[in-house]
Scaffold this motif. Structure first.
Motif, short mmCIF file in Angstrom:
data_model
loop_
_atom_site.label_atom_id
_atom_site.label_comp_id
_atom_site.label_asym_id
_atom_site.label_seq_id
_atom_site.Cartn_x
_atom_site.Cartn_y
_atom_site.Cartn_z
N ILE A 90 -50.89 -53.95 59.49
CA ILE A 90 -51.04 -53.58 58.07
C ILE A 90 -52.26 -52.67 57.82
CG2 ILE A 90 -51.37 -54.52 55.72
CD1 ILE A 90 -49.39 -56.74 56.54
N PRO A 91 -53.42 -52.93 58.45
CA PRO A 91 -54.55 -52.01 58.22
C PRO A 91 -54.20 -50.55 58.58
CG PRO A 91 -55.30 -54.00 59.33
CD PRO A 91 -53.82 -54.09 59.26
N ASN A 149 -41.22 -59.32 69.42
CA ASN A 149 -42.61 -59.78 69.42
C ASN A 149 -43.52 -58.78 68.71
OD1 ASN A 149 -41.97 -62.03 70.77
ND2 ASN A 149 -42.46 -61.22 72.80
N ALA A 150 -43.26 -57.50 68.93
CA ALA A 150 -44.14 -56.47 68.36
C ALA A 150 -44.05 -56.40 66.84
CB ALA A 150 -43.80 -55.12 68.97
N SER A 193 -47.33 -43.64 64.53
CA SER A 193 -48.29 -43.23 65.57
C SER A 193 -49.41 -44.24 65.69
CB SER A 193 -48.92 -41.89 65.25
OG SER A 193 -47.97 -40.92 65.14
N ARG A 194 -49.95 -44.64 64.54
CA ARG A 194 -51.10 -45.55 64.55
C ARG A 194 -50.71 -46.93 65.07
NH1 ARG A 194 -55.73 -44.27 61.14
NH2 ARG A 194 -55.37 -42.27 60.15
N THR A 195 -49.53 -47.42 64.58
CA THR A 195 -49.18 -48.78 64.97
C THR A 195 -48.68 -48.83 66.42
OG1 THR A 195 -47.05 -48.41 63.94
CG2 THR A 195 -48.64 -49.69 62.68
N ALA A 196 -47.98 -47.78 66.85
CA ALA A 196 -47.44 -47.82 68.21
C ALA A 196 -48.51 -47.52 69.24
CB ALA A 196 -46.29 -46.84 68.35
N PHE A 197 -49.43 -46.61 68.90
CA PHE A 197 -50.36 -46.14 69.93
C PHE A 197 -51.82 -46.51 69.70
CE2 PHE A 197 -46.76 -43.20 70.31
CZ PHE A 197 -46.42 -43.48 71.62
N GLY A 198 -52.11 -47.17 68.57
CA GLY A 198 -53.47 -47.63 68.31
C GLY A 198 -54.52 -46.59 68.60
N SER A 199 -55.40 -46.89 69.59
CA SER A 199 -56.53 -45.99 69.86
C SER A 199 -56.05 -44.65 70.41
CB SER A 199 -57.47 -46.65 70.87
OG SER A 199 -56.73 -46.99 72.02
N ASN A 242 -53.41 -54.22 71.94
CA ASN A 242 -52.54 -55.02 71.07
C ASN A 242 -51.47 -54.19 70.38
OD1 ASN A 242 -54.20 -57.15 71.63
ND2 ASN A 242 -55.60 -56.65 69.95
N ASP A 243 -51.56 -52.88 70.56
CA ASP A 243 -50.55 -52.04 69.91
C ASP A 243 -49.23 -52.13 70.69
OD1 ASP A 243 -51.21 -50.65 72.16
OD2 ASP A 243 -52.38 -49.14 71.13
#
Ligand code: HEM
Length: 675
Positions: A332-333, A321-322, A369-375, A450-451
């Motif tokens: 993508i951003p 799903n992820a 890091s960004r995609t897995a942990f977002g904020s 959502n991450d």
């Protein structure tokens, strides 16, 4: 490869024209003309060149500078049969010493460097006192830091040390009191000369501080002989006879950072008669296998890669799903932002060389890091930093066979460090989980996010037991995605850039495609799938340089495979790299870069043998990060091609090596030119 490039196909009537086919005697002539370091670099290019390099080396005619002294009057150093002197030579390059015969018999004890290639000797002043037992040196004699050292034991058990630098007019002497007998071995590591003594003691002479320290007193009941080996830049100390089949043996490694000896292996294997050797080997391999599996588990935990059965199914569903559909598009951003940061760094390299392998490592770790942990991305980075350290420790220790002792094994400093890191990772996770939970409880967030981390946290809070995961599952999943997604995509990006750097026509074709689709704008999530030429290039790169050279399967029930019967529980290794280079599948040009072979899909490229293209594995356990990796690579490549032209730097040395994945041993240096 374009049509204008030479074909490597052999034409029967024409003589061989290419470097790869150089006859050995010509290769040898070339190698002999080159400086030692260049020869070594060349030897890394091809297997045959390496063989030639070793042949030259073995003749000992072309050794580099050597420390040389006459052992004529020393104990056991005279070859009575030939009447020659047997001399001790130290090769600074490989930090190895040789014992060779010297036809020109000397009577005086002489110290000199000998450059065999130039037939040149550089003399040291005479040494009046009885330095006879050991001599050693380090660094190229042309370097002002070069030091020669000689050790000797005086009558009263005192130790005498002499040091000298090239160009000195006399030796500097030091005397140290002690109960010394004779010297076993001398080795150099990290500014100190180490000297093992026959009574099981080990000392070090620090060159800068000119200090002698007794470091180790083995006083062992085992054989007191201590050998020192310089190995891959480390100093290794072996106690006793190091043949593991016969006598007790123990090994230590000198830790350059901690400046202390650490046990690297500790083996006590009973003397066995030859009939029991086979049995012992099996036990060793079984043990080794368990250990390796243990190390991988330590790194990846019980995450997706390592689990089986129901738990695997649950985790796989989460990961699917992820990394698919809208979730992937939403990532993508973050990929674009990370690539922008990288390209910002590249600005200062315009018109210059840049090493991109490390750049891609930073990029892929940012993206994960960004995609897995977002904020919570900065906290995520901190966790990944710890994971990287752990990966280094584990890969450093992963291949050491430790046979269970009759007693217990001492924990090495690496073991302790990795335990500390494991705890640190767990603590950080718990903190991050609490922080997000608090935000949801206080109404600052309406969901866990959502991450990837958010979807794991959601599963952690599930009331349905079949979907619920534990904190440990969460940690292991994040570890898996970091390790799985970092090195692999780095490898893919690096080799793609290499192939584009040497195939300017394909680089241009790709740039045209990117500019037609996106102009100078950032890649649009909906259009990435339309980068057809780029897909061909990426596939061809993955074929030639699959990041994982093999995949593994355990046989669950007896199966027949062609003429073979594979028994249950057997482990089968499927050699991806060999399948990808097999001319029976890909044709005689299998070793060439020809992305056009993928122009009509994988089925056509493999002659309807789609399983022959398996960079991401096969079946239900194939790579869950495939779409993520390809999207990330396409985003990064598009953004690079929009801004830069690049070609290979003359400093690049082609030496693919395996460290988790296939990577360039000396990095990838390219020349950047902004458009
Ligand atoms: C070019 C990039 C990549 C390559 C070449 C690659 C290759 C592979 C291969 C060969 C396997 C074993 C498949 C099998 O045994 O059949 C695998 C499994 C896996 N990969 Fe990748 N991978 C890449 C990128 C990624 C990324 C970016 C992630 C995650 C973010 C990832 C996560 C995983 C996971 C979790 C598994 C285990 C799947 C399972 O056992 O169900 N990989 N990968």
């Amino acid at each position: 490869m374009s049509n204008s490039k030479p074909s490597f196909k052999k034409k029967k009537s024409e003589p061989q024209q290419y470097w790869s086919g150089l006859p050995k005697d010509i290769l040898r002539l070339i190698l002999e003309k080159l400086p030692w370091s260049e020869r070594l670099r060349l030897s890394l290019v091809r297997k045959t060149w390496k063989e030639c390099f070793h042949e030259i080396k073995n003749t000992q005619e072309f050794l580099p500078w050597l420390m040389f002294y006459n052992w004529d009057k020393c104990r056991g150093c005279r070859d009575e049969n030939h009447g020659n002197s047997i001399c001790k030579l130290a090769d600074p390059f490989v930090q190895k010493r040789f014992t060779v015969e010297e036809a020109t018999k000397g009577t005086e004890r002489e110290f000199f460097f000998l450059c065999r290639t130039l037939c040149f000797k550089s003399w040291f002043p005479g040494l009046e006192i009885g330095f006879s037992d050991m001599a050693s040196f380090y660094l190229n004699p042309a370097s002002s830091d070069c030091t020669v050292i000689a050790f000797s034991i005086l009558v009263a058990g005192k130790l005498e040390i002499g040091t000298c630098h090239p160009g000195d007019e006399s030796w500097k002497k030091f005397e140290f009191c002690g109960d010394y007998d004779f010297i076993c071995d001398v080795g150099y590591a990290d500014e100190s000369f180490y000297c093992s003594l026959s009574n099981g003691k080990l000392g070090a002479f620090n060159i800068k501080q000119q200090e002698w320290k007794l470091l180790w007193n083995l006083q062992s009941e085992l054989s007191p002989l201590v050998y020192l080996y310089a190995f891959n830049g480390d100093l290794i100390m072996g106690l006793g006879d190091c043949n593991p089949r016969s006598l007790p043996c123990a090994l230590w490694r000198f830790d350059l950072l901690e400046r202390k000896w650490v046990v690297v292996e500790n083996e006590i294997i009973e003397k066995k008669d030859s009939a029991s050797h086979l049995h012992m080997d099996e036990a060793i391999w079984e043990e080794l296998h368990n250990l390796l599996e243990g190390y991988v588990k330590k790194l990846l935990g019980d995450g997706l890669v390592m689990t089986e059965g129901e738990k695997w199914f649950k985790l796989r569903k989460l990961a699917n799903n992820a990394f698919h559909g809208e979730s992937l598009k939403g990532m993508i951003p973050a990929m674009i932002a990370s690539a922008e940061m990288m390209l910002e760094r590249w600005r200062q390299h315009d018109g210059k060389e840049i090493e991109v392998f490390q750049e891609f490592r930073i990029l892929t770790s940012e993206v994960i890091s960004r995609t897995a942990f977002g904020s919570s991305y900065l906290e995520g980075q901190n966790i990944f930093d710890m994971l990287v350290k752990m990966a280094v420790l584990i890969s450093r220790n992963g291949y050491k066979i430790r046979i269970p002792l009759i007693g217990t094994l001492a924990k090495t400093s690496d073991d302790l460090e990795s335990e500390k890191l494991e705890q640190g990772i767990r603590d950080s996770f718990v903190k991050m989980i609490k922080k997000r939970e608090e935000k949801v409880e206080m109404g600052k967030l309406d969901s866990y996010g959502n991450d990837f981390f958010g979807s794991l946290l959601q599963a952690y809070h599930e009331t349905d037991k079949t979907k619920k995961i534990t904190i440990d599952d969460m940690i292991d999943e994040c570890k898996t995605f970091y390790i799985g997604g970092h090195e692999t995509t780095t490898s893919l990006l690096t080799w793609t850039i290499l192939l584009l750097a040497i195939n300017a026509d394909w680089q241009e074709k790709l740039r045209k495609e990117v500019l037609e689709l996106f102009g100078k704008q950032n890649p649009k999530p909906d259009s990435i799938g339309r980068l057809k030429t780029m897909s061909m290039v990426v596939n061809e790169t993955l074929r030639l340089y699959p990041p994982f050279v093999q995949i593994m399967r355990r046989i669950n029930r007896e199966v027949r495979l062609g003429k073979l019967t594979l028994p249950v529980n057997m482990e089968a290794f499927i050699p991806t790299i060999a399948v990808h280079h097999n001319p029976d599948i890909w044709g005689e040009d299998a070793h060439l870069f020809k992305p056009e072979r993928f122009s009509q899909g994988v089925a056509k490229a493999t002659n309807n043998n789609t399983a022959a293209f398996l960079p991401f594995g096969l079946g239900p356990r194939s790579c869950v990060g495939l779409n993520f990796a390809i999207t990330e690579a396409k985003v990064a490549l598009s953004m690079i091609l929009q801004r830069y032209k690049f070609n290979l730097s003359p400093n690049y040395v082609h030496s693919p090596t395996q460290f988790l994945t296939i990577c360039p041993q000396h990095g990838l240096q390219i020349m950047l030119h902004s458009l």
